[in-house]
Design a protein around this motif. Structure first.
Motif, PDB file in Angstrom:
ATOM      1  N   ARG A  58     -55.305  67.193 -53.754  1.00  0.00           N
ATOM      2  CA  ARG A  58     -56.697  67.659 -53.776  1.00  0.00           C
ATOM      3  C   ARG A  58     -57.607  66.617 -54.431  1.00  0.00           C
ATOM      4  O   ARG A  58     -58.651  66.248 -53.887  1.00  0.00           O
ATOM      5  CB  ARG A  58     -56.777  68.989 -54.533  1.00  0.00           C
ATOM      6  N   ASP A  59     -57.186  66.113 -55.588  1.00  0.00           N
ATOM      7  CA  ASP A  59     -58.016  65.147 -56.306  1.00  0.00           C
ATOM      8  C   ASP A  59     -58.067  63.796 -55.601  1.00  0.00           C
ATOM      9  O   ASP A  59     -59.111  63.134 -55.584  1.00  0.00           O
ATOM     10  CB  ASP A  59     -57.522  64.992 -57.740  1.00  0.00           C
ATOM     11  N   HIS A  60     -56.957  63.389 -54.995  1.00  0.00           N
ATOM     12  CA  HIS A  60     -56.947  62.133 -54.240  1.00  0.00           C
ATOM     13  C   HIS A  60     -57.887  62.242 -53.038  1.00  0.00           C
ATOM     14  O   HIS A  60     -58.648  61.315 -52.746  1.00  0.00           O
ATOM     15  CB  HIS A  60     -55.521  61.783 -53.802  1.00  0.00           C
ATOM     16  N   HIS A  61     -57.833  63.368 -52.364  1.00  0.00           N
ATOM     17  CA  HIS A  61     -58.689  63.584 -51.199  1.00  0.00           C
ATOM     18  C   HIS A  61     -60.168  63.506 -51.593  1.00  0.00           C
ATOM     19  O   HIS A  61     -60.987  62.910 -50.880  1.00  0.00           O
ATOM     20  CB  HIS A  61     -58.366  64.932 -50.547  1.00  0.00           C
ATOM     21  N   LYS A  62     -60.515  64.099 -52.732  1.00  0.00           N
ATOM     22  CA  LYS A  62     -61.898  64.014 -53.224  1.00  0.00           C
ATOM     23  C   LYS A  62     -62.284  62.568 -53.507  1.00  0.00           C
ATOM     24  O   LYS A  62     -63.383  62.125 -53.180  1.00  0.00           O
ATOM     25  CB  LYS A  62     -62.061  64.833 -54.508  1.00  0.00           C
ATOM     26  N   LEU A  63     -61.376  61.824 -54.140  1.00  0.00           N
ATOM     27  CA  LEU A  63     -61.648  60.430 -54.491  1.00  0.00           C
ATOM     28  C   LEU A  63     -61.869  59.572 -53.251  1.00  0.00           C
ATOM     29  O   LEU A  63     -62.893  58.907 -53.127  1.00  0.00           O
ATOM     30  CB  LEU A  63     -60.504  59.850 -55.321  1.00  0.00           C
ATOM     31  N   VAL A  64     -60.915  59.581 -52.329  1.00  0.00           N
ATOM     32  CA  VAL A  64     -61.033  58.695 -51.167  1.00  0.00           C
ATOM     33  C   VAL A  64     -62.097  59.174 -50.197  1.00  0.00           C
ATOM     34  O   VAL A  64     -62.654  58.370 -49.446  1.00  0.00           O
ATOM     35  CB  VAL A  64     -59.682  58.468 -50.447  1.00  0.00           C
ATOM     36  N   GLY A  65     -62.422  60.466 -50.241  1.00  0.00           N
ATOM     37  CA  GLY A  65     -63.481  60.981 -49.378  1.00  0.00           C
ATOM     38  C   GLY A  65     -64.811  60.310 -49.628  1.00  0.00           C
ATOM     39  O   GLY A  65     -65.640  60.178 -48.727  1.00  0.00           O
ATOM     40  N   LYS A  66     -65.014  59.864 -50.865  1.00  0.00           N
ATOM     41  CA  LYS A  66     -66.260  59.175 -51.211  1.00  0.00           C
ATOM     42  C   LYS A  66     -66.383  57.827 -50.508  1.00  0.00           C
ATOM     43  O   LYS A  66     -67.483  57.316 -50.322  1.00  0.00           O
ATOM     44  CB  LYS A  66     -66.335  58.957 -52.723  1.00  0.00           C
ATOM     45  N   TYR A  67     -65.262  57.244 -50.133  1.00  0.00           N
ATOM     46  CA  TYR A  67     -65.267  55.895 -49.578  1.00  0.00           C
ATOM     47  C   TYR A  67     -64.973  55.858 -48.082  1.00  0.00           C
ATOM     48  O   TYR A  67     -65.308  54.886 -47.418  1.00  0.00           O
ATOM     49  CB  TYR A  67     -64.264  55.022 -50.327  1.00  0.00           C
ATOM     50  N   GLU A  68     -64.349  56.918 -47.562  1.00  0.00           N
ATOM     51  CA  GLU A  68     -63.983  56.937 -46.148  1.00  0.00           C
ATOM     52  C   GLU A  68     -65.180  56.741 -45.232  1.00  0.00           C
ATOM     53  O   GLU A  68     -65.092  56.068 -44.222  1.00  0.00           O
ATOM     54  CB  GLU A  68     -63.276  58.246 -45.792  1.00  0.00           C
ATOM     55  N   ARG A  69     -66.310  57.321 -45.593  1.00  0.00           N
ATOM     56  CA  ARG A  69     -67.478  57.225 -44.723  1.00  0.00           C
ATOM     57  C   ARG A  69     -68.039  55.805 -44.657  1.00  0.00           C
ATOM     58  O   ARG A  69     -68.827  55.485 -43.778  1.00  0.00           O
ATOM     59  CB  ARG A  69     -68.545  58.226 -45.149  1.00  0.00           C
ATOM     60  N   LEU A  70     -67.639  54.960 -45.583  1.00  0.00           N
ATOM     61  CA  LEU A  70     -68.111  53.569 -45.592  1.00  0.00           C
ATOM     62  C   LEU A  70     -67.286  52.673 -44.667  1.00  0.00           C
ATOM     63  O   LEU A  70     -67.691  51.556 -44.377  1.00  0.00           O
ATOM     64  CB  LEU A  70     -68.061  53.006 -47.016  1.00  0.00           C
ATOM     65  N   LYS A  71     -66.141  53.185 -44.225  1.00  0.00           N
ATOM     66  CA  LYS A  71     -65.269  52.374 -43.368  1.00  0.00           C
ATOM     67  C   LYS A  71     -65.924  52.146 -42.009  1.00  0.00           C
ATOM     68  O   LYS A  71     -66.554  53.027 -41.456  1.00  0.00           O
ATOM     69  CB  LYS A  71     -63.929  53.070 -43.168  1.00  0.00           C
ATOM     70  N   ASP A  72     -65.736  50.942 -41.501  1.00  0.00           N
ATOM     71  CA  ASP A  72     -66.283  50.648 -40.176  1.00  0.00           C
ATOM     72  C   ASP A  72     -65.273  49.888 -39.325  1.00  0.00           C
ATOM     73  O   ASP A  72     -65.619  49.022 -38.555  1.00  0.00           O
ATOM     74  CB  ASP A  72     -67.592  49.866 -40.311  1.00  0.00           C
ATOM     75  N   GLY A  73     -64.003  50.226 -39.488  1.00  0.00           N
ATOM     76  CA  GLY A  73     -62.969  49.574 -38.706  1.00  0.00           C
ATOM     77  C   GLY A  73     -62.440  48.307 -39.351  1.00  0.00           C
ATOM     78  O   GLY A  73     -61.523  47.679 -38.843  1.00  0.00           O
ATOM     79  N   ASN A  74     -63.001  47.926 -40.484  1.00  0.00           N
ATOM     80  CA  ASN A  74     -62.511  46.727 -41.165  1.00  0.00           C
ATOM     81  C   ASN A  74     -61.288  47.078 -42.017  1.00  0.00           C
ATOM     82  O   ASN A  74     -60.842  48.208 -42.041  1.00  0.00           O
ATOM     83  CB  ASN A  74     -63.622  46.100 -42.015  1.00  0.00           C
ATOM     84  N   GLN A  75     -60.774  46.123 -42.722  1.00  0.00           N
ATOM     85  CA  GLN A  75     -59.575  46.326 -43.527  1.00  0.00           C
ATOM     86  C   GLN A  75     -59.904  46.478 -45.011  1.00  0.00           C
ATOM     87  O   GLN A  75     -59.053  46.272 -45.852  1.00  0.00           O
ATOM     88  CB  GLN A  75     -58.629  45.138 -43.333  1.00  0.00           C
ATOM     89  N   LEU A  76     -61.120  46.884 -45.313  1.00  0.00           N
ATOM     90  CA  LEU A  76     -61.530  46.964 -46.703  1.00  0.00           C
ATOM     91  C   LEU A  76     -60.939  48.161 -47.436  1.00  0.00           C
ATOM     92  O   LEU A  76     -60.816  48.145 -48.644  1.00  0.00           O
ATOM     93  CB  LEU A  76     -63.058  46.990 -46.802  1.00  0.00           C
ATOM     94  N   PHE A  77     -60.600  49.219 -46.733  1.00  0.00           N
ATOM     95  CA  PHE A  77     -59.943  50.366 -47.356  1.00  0.00           C
ATOM     96  C   PHE A  77     -58.982  50.919 -46.316  1.00  0.00           C
ATOM     97  O   PHE A  77     -59.311  51.818 -45.553  1.00  0.00           O
ATOM     98  CB  PHE A  77     -60.959  51.423 -47.795  1.00  0.00           C
ATOM     99  N   ASP A  78     -57.792  50.320 -46.287  1.00  0.00           N
ATOM    100  CA  ASP A  78     -56.824  50.701 -45.267  1.00  0.00           C
ATOM    101  C   ASP A  78     -55.574  51.288 -45.918  1.00  0.00           C
ATOM    102  O   ASP A  78     -55.626  51.752 -47.063  1.00  0.00           O
ATOM    103  CB  ASP A  78     -56.521  49.534 -44.333  1.00  0.00           C
ATOM    104  N   CYS A  79     -54.460  51.276 -45.207  1.00  0.00           N
ATOM    105  CA  CYS A  79     -53.266  52.016 -45.628  1.00  0.00           C
ATOM    106  C   CYS A  79     -52.774  51.658 -47.026  1.00  0.00           C
ATOM    107  O   CYS A  79     -52.403  52.551 -47.803  1.00  0.00           O
ATOM    108  CB  CYS A  79     -52.148  51.863 -44.606  1.00  0.00           C
ATOM    109  N   ASP A  80     -52.778  50.395 -47.395  1.00  0.00           N
ATOM    110  CA  ASP A  80     -52.290  50.037 -48.733  1.00  0.00           C
ATOM    111  C   ASP A  80     -53.227  50.560 -49.824  1.00  0.00           C
ATOM    112  O   ASP A  80     -52.771  50.963 -50.899  1.00  0.00           O
ATOM    113  CB  ASP A  80     -52.069  48.525 -48.867  1.00  0.00           C
ATOM    114  N   ASP A  81     -54.518  50.608 -49.530  1.00  0.00           N
ATOM    115  CA  ASP A  81     -55.465  51.148 -50.508  1.00  0.00           C
ATOM    116  C   ASP A  81     -55.252  52.649 -50.710  1.00  0.00           C
ATOM    117  O   ASP A  81     -55.282  53.141 -51.839  1.00  0.00           O
ATOM    118  CB  ASP A  81     -56.902  50.865 -50.068  1.00  0.00           C
TER     119      ASP A  81
END
Length: 161
Positions: A58-81
Motif C-alpha cells: 500500500r505504501d509503496h504504491h502511494k510512493l511510486v504513484g507520485k512519479y508514475e505519471r511523469l513517465k514518458d516511455g523513457n528509462q528514468l523510472f523503470d523496473c530496477d527503480d
C-alpha cells in the motif's frame, strides 16, 4: 496518535515466526540458477507476514504513484527503480517493527511473461521471504509467486539482499 496505535498494532501482527540464514538463501538461488551472482549482506533474515506485506505494498504504491505519471516511455523510472524502492520500503518497515525482513532485488532474463510484464530482455523484481516461503514479487503490479513456481527462476542473473 492514530499512527502510533496503527504501528503498534502492526508490530503485534508482524512478529517474525521464521528466520533463514544467508547460506540457505544462497543455496536456494544457486539450485535454480547456478551462475547467479549473489550478494547477501546480513547473516540472517526474518519472514514478513502477508498482512504486513500488504501494508508495504500500500505504501509503496502511494510512493511510486507520485512519479508514475511523469513517465514518458523513457528509462528514468523503470523496473530496477520499482524493485529498489520496494526493497527500501520493506527495510523501512523492518526498522519500524524491529525486524530484519528478507527482501532482495533479483535480476533475470525475462524469458517467460510474469506478473503482467511481457517476455523479452532483462528485468528486475523482488525476492521476499513471506510466511516462511521465498516469493518473487513483480513490484510494478504486486503480483507474486513462490520462487519454486516462478517461471524465470532458472534465468536469475543476480540477487542483492
Amino acid at each position: 496518535m492514530k499512527k502510533l496505535i496503527a504501528i503498534t498494532a502492526l508490530a503485534c501482527l508482524a512478529s517474525a515466526t521464521y528466520a533463514v540464514e544467508y547460506t540457505e538463501i544462497r543455496k536456494i538461488i544457486k539450485q535454480y540458477s547456478s551462475n547467479a551472482d549473489v550478494h547477501i549482506y546480513d547473516v540472517s533474515y526474518q519472514s514478513i507476514n502477508k498482512q504486513s506485506l500488504r501494508h508495504v505494498i500500500r505504501d509503496h504504491h502511494k510512493l511510486v504513484g507520485k512519479y508514475e505519471r511523469l513517465k514518458d516511455g523513457n528509462q528514468l523510472f523503470d523496473c530496477d527503480d520499482y524493485a529498489f524502492t520496494f526493497k527500501a520500503m520493506v527495510s523501512c518497515y523492518s526498522l519500524l517493527l524491529g525486524a530484519n525482513y528478507e527482501c532482495g532485488v533479483i535480476t533475470v532474463r525475462q524469458v517467460v511473461k510474469f506478473g503482467g510484464i511481457p517476455a523479452g530482455g532483462y528485468h528486475a523484481l523482488n525476492l521476499v521471504l513471506m510466511d516462511g516461503v521465498l516469493v518473487v514479487i513483480e513490484p510494478q503490479t504486486y503480483l507474486y509467486a513462490p520462487l519454486s513456481e516462478y517461471p524465470n527462476r532458472n534465468n536469475i542473473i543476480g540477487l542483492i539482499l
